[in-house]
Write an enzyme that holds these catalytic residues in place. Structure first.
Site, PDB file in Angstrom:
ATOM      1  N   GLY A 255      -6.508   7.077  -4.278  1.00  0.00           N
ATOM      2  CA  GLY A 255      -6.826   8.353  -3.646  1.00  0.00           C
ATOM      3  C   GLY A 255      -8.167   8.393  -2.953  1.00  0.00           C
ATOM      4  O   GLY A 255      -8.618   9.464  -2.528  1.00  0.00           O
TER       5      GLY A 255
ATOM      6  N   GLU B 137      -5.723   1.579  -7.551  1.00  0.00           N
ATOM      7  CA  GLU B 137      -4.616   1.428  -6.600  1.00  0.00           C
ATOM      8  C   GLU B 137      -4.973   2.009  -5.228  1.00  0.00           C
ATOM      9  O   GLU B 137      -4.437   3.023  -4.802  1.00  0.00           O
ATOM     10  CB  GLU B 137      -3.372   2.137  -7.137  1.00  0.00           C
ATOM     11  CG  GLU B 137      -2.855   1.565  -8.438  1.00  0.00           C
ATOM     12  CD  GLU B 137      -1.903   2.509  -9.167  1.00  0.00           C
ATOM     13  OE1 GLU B 137      -1.262   2.058 -10.121  1.00  0.00           O
ATOM     14  OE2 GLU B 137      -1.816   3.701  -8.786  1.00  0.00           O
ATOM     15  N   PRO B 138      -5.875   1.371  -4.491  1.00  0.00           N
ATOM     16  CA  PRO B 138      -6.167   1.854  -3.136  1.00  0.00           C
ATOM     17  C   PRO B 138      -5.012   1.562  -2.187  1.00  0.00           C
ATOM     18  O   PRO B 138      -4.421   0.481  -2.224  1.00  0.00           O
ATOM     19  CB  PRO B 138      -7.413   1.062  -2.737  1.00  0.00           C
ATOM     20  CG  PRO B 138      -7.321  -0.207  -3.548  1.00  0.00           C
ATOM     21  CD  PRO B 138      -6.669   0.187  -4.846  1.00  0.00           C
ATOM     22  N   GLY B 139      -4.678   2.507  -1.356  1.00  0.00           N
ATOM     23  CA  GLY B 139      -3.640   2.315  -0.342  1.00  0.00           C
ATOM     24  C   GLY B 139      -4.170   2.736   1.005  1.00  0.00           C
ATOM     25  O   GLY B 139      -4.536   1.918   1.846  1.00  0.00           O
ATOM     26  N   ARG B 140      -4.273   4.060   1.198  1.00  0.00           N
ATOM     27  CA  ARG B 140      -4.832   4.624   2.420  1.00  0.00           C
ATOM     28  C   ARG B 140      -6.211   4.028   2.725  1.00  0.00           C
ATOM     29  O   ARG B 140      -6.529   3.729   3.880  1.00  0.00           O
ATOM     30  CB  ARG B 140      -4.952   6.142   2.248  1.00  0.00           C
ATOM     31  CG  ARG B 140      -5.506   6.878   3.431  1.00  0.00           C
ATOM     32  CD  ARG B 140      -5.981   8.281   3.047  1.00  0.00           C
ATOM     33  NE  ARG B 140      -5.100   8.950   2.124  1.00  0.00           N
ATOM     34  CZ  ARG B 140      -4.192   9.837   2.470  1.00  0.00           C
ATOM     35  NH1 ARG B 140      -4.045  10.164   3.731  1.00  0.00           N
ATOM     36  NH2 ARG B 140      -3.442  10.416   1.549  1.00  0.00           N
TER      37      ARG B 140
ATOM     38  N   TYR C  13       1.931  18.362   6.483  1.00  0.00           N
ATOM     39  CA  TYR C  13       0.889  19.071   5.745  1.00  0.00           C
ATOM     40  C   TYR C  13      -0.399  19.262   6.524  1.00  0.00           C
ATOM     41  O   TYR C  13      -1.499  19.153   5.992  1.00  0.00           O
ATOM     42  CB  TYR C  13       0.597  18.443   4.374  1.00  0.00           C
ATOM     43  CG  TYR C  13       0.684  16.955   4.242  1.00  0.00           C
ATOM     44  CD1 TYR C  13       1.701  16.389   3.481  1.00  0.00           C
ATOM     45  CD2 TYR C  13      -0.240  16.117   4.827  1.00  0.00           C
ATOM     46  CE1 TYR C  13       1.788  15.017   3.326  1.00  0.00           C
ATOM     47  CE2 TYR C  13      -0.159  14.754   4.657  1.00  0.00           C
ATOM     48  CZ  TYR C  13       0.873  14.206   3.907  1.00  0.00           C
ATOM     49  OH  TYR C  13       0.960  12.846   3.757  1.00  0.00           O
TER      50      TYR C  13
ATOM     51  N   CYS D 214      11.888  17.693  19.679  1.00  0.00           N
ATOM     52  CA  CYS D 214      12.334  19.051  19.976  1.00  0.00           C
ATOM     53  C   CYS D 214      12.038  19.982  18.805  1.00  0.00           C
ATOM     54  O   CYS D 214      12.928  20.502  18.139  1.00  0.00           O
ATOM     55  CB  CYS D 214      13.831  19.052  20.297  1.00  0.00           C
ATOM     56  SG  CYS D 214      14.399  20.602  21.002  1.00  0.00           S
TER      57      CYS D 214
ATOM     58  N   TYR E 271       0.664   5.864   6.171  1.00  0.00           N
ATOM     59  CA  TYR E 271       1.702   6.892   6.240  1.00  0.00           C
ATOM     60  C   TYR E 271       2.115   7.244   7.673  1.00  0.00           C
ATOM     61  O   TYR E 271       2.689   8.295   7.908  1.00  0.00           O
ATOM     62  CB  TYR E 271       1.269   8.151   5.478  1.00  0.00           C
ATOM     63  CG  TYR E 271       0.839   7.833   4.076  1.00  0.00           C
ATOM     64  CD1 TYR E 271       1.766   7.444   3.117  1.00  0.00           C
ATOM     65  CD2 TYR E 271      -0.508   7.867   3.715  1.00  0.00           C
ATOM     66  CE1 TYR E 271       1.372   7.103   1.834  1.00  0.00           C
ATOM     67  CE2 TYR E 271      -0.912   7.528   2.435  1.00  0.00           C
ATOM     68  CZ  TYR E 271       0.032   7.152   1.499  1.00  0.00           C
ATOM     69  OH  TYR E 271      -0.363   6.806   0.232  1.00  0.00           O
TER      70      TYR E 271
END
Length: 437
Positions: free
Chosen positions: A251, A293-296, A337, A364, A393
């Protein structure tokens, strides 16, 4: 433009073009078309090494696992394996990709809140390093299959510590009201620990918690660590529970716009280590191995998306719309979001900004807006818009809404480009379809 947005190897070259990985973005557009995702792989490697070095410099046993839901493909798994990273997968598809990448099985952590029997069996067949168990159903199924096979399996019990990160509701996962994990406050987590004592082939190595995503402070991690370690102390007395591994999730935030102020990697890690050391000592617990757990934070700001501009719509005294040849089909986060992004014209980065534009996608949907207010030079026909920090993402959540093919993914490093994922075409969209006639 604000040069804080130029991460890694990004720079403005002598042609006033945006360059990444030593490759002119306009050359990439000429070769691969638009839209296109571009990743600075050297920057990804440097970040992976920085996370690992932060633990090594403190002499703390740790695992750094790439949370691959941020961006999964064969080539990124191969890159992470070469960097000796562990790998966090959350589905059979991600596990299948890891197997095809020949990822070391002992470094794979299998997450997911609703693993199917087939996914559990695949994980057992491949002998993944551990299952992160999310609920009683999974625990019972894992016990069933390990008992039939007489196969030992390491697990972490995922708990919700009741800590809410300062983030969007959809990406906040540590609060009590969550679909993830065993509740730490209502007795569910104790029940899970007690059940595992009667499961002969389940080895509980430790506990896992994850409080959310895009976090710019450390207080939430400290609160979660305190709550989890205090429970571990109770369970040590109650069940003779030994906490060998504490996984605090990921996170860690990145910069999407100039308003974002992420902390340095070392700040996050040193704070986590300090808190685990101090609380463990106070409670009389042995120092556990720390997993993250780094992802972003590994791939997010290492990626950009390049679009070609198209139609314009000017509403006097209201708004200037500028459309691009992508949108919510390649980046659904703004619609999903209200995620914020910024960008520049990659073909004339340093030109004076003259007008405020709202960047519209081609889907559309009136909600298909990538950026609402972006200062840019006067838009010309077929400018190339670079949107920053789309490495997490973007492709992972891409879709074929309105039958729009997904863009290609290109890795760049030291002046060389590599096509990691080809562009879909219209035939790809129909490959699995069968005619009624």
């Amino acid at each position: 433009m604000d040069e804080r947005l130029l991460t890694g190897t990004m720079k403005i070259n002598e042609k006033n073009h945006l360059e990444i990985g030593g490759v002119d973005s306009l050359d990439l557009v000429e070769k691969y078309g638009t839209p296109i995702y571009v990743y600075d792989t050297l920057y990804i490697k440097e970040k992976a090494r920085a996370f690992k070095a932060a633990f090594e410099n403190r002499g703390v046993a740790a695992q750094v696992a790439y949370a691959s839901k941020a961006f999964s493909c064969l080539a990124i798994y191969q890159l992470m394996a070469k960097e000796n990273m562990s790998l966090d997968v959350v589905s059979g598809g991600e596990l299948y990709t890891a197997i095809k990448a020949d990822y070391p099985s002992e470094k794979i952590h299998f997450h997911g809140n609703n693993k199917s029997d087939a996914e559990i069996i695949t994980g057992l067949d491949y002998r993944v390093g551990c299952f992160v168990v999310d609920n009683f159903h999974e625990l019972n199924q894992l016990n069933k299959f390990t008992s039939i096979r007489k196969q030992m399996m390491n697990v972490l019990i995922r708990v919700t510590p009741g800590v809410e990160a300062h983030t969007h509701d959809y990406i906040s996962t540590g609060q009590n009201d969550s679909k993830f994990g065993f509740d730490l406050t209502n007795g569910q987590a104790e029940m899970a620990i007690e059940l595992t004592r009667k499961m002969p082939f389940i080895n509980v190595m430790g506990l896992h918690s994850h409080i959310g995503s895009q976090i710019f402070e450390t207080e939430g991690f400290n609160l979660a660590i305190d709550k989890v370690l205090n429970k571990a102390k109770e369970w040590k007395k109650q069940f003779d529970f030994k906490l060998k591994v504490l996984n605090v999730g990921g996170g860690f935030g990145i910069r999407y716009t100039t308003e974002d102020e992420p902390l340095p990697i070392e700040t996050y890690i040193n704070t986590i280590i300090d808190e685990v050391e101090q609380v463990s000592k106070e409670l009389g617990l042995e120092m556990p191995e720390i997993w993250i757990e780094p992802g972003r934070s590994l791939v997010g700001d290492a990626g950009i998306t390049l679009y070609q501009t198209g139609s314009q719509k000017e509403i006097p005294d209201v708004r200037n719309y500028l459309a691009v040849d992508g949108g919510m089909s390649d980046n659904i986060r703004p619609a999903l979001y209200n995620a914020k992004y910024t960008g520049v014209f990659a073909n004339r980065v340093s030109d004076q900004t003259e007008k405020m534009y709202s960047i519209a996608g081609k889907c559309c949907e009136s909600g298909d807006m990538l950026i609402w207010d972006l200062p840019l030079p006067e838009a010309q026909t077929q400018d190339i818009l670079a949107v920053f920090s789309t490495g997490a993402y973007g492709y992972a959540m891409a879709n074929n809404y309105n039958r729009i093919p997904r863009p290609p993914v290109v890795f760049v490093e030291n002046g060389v480009d590599f096509l990691a994922i080809e562009r879909e075409n219209y035939a790809d969209l129909m490959r699995l379809e069968r005619s009624l006639i």
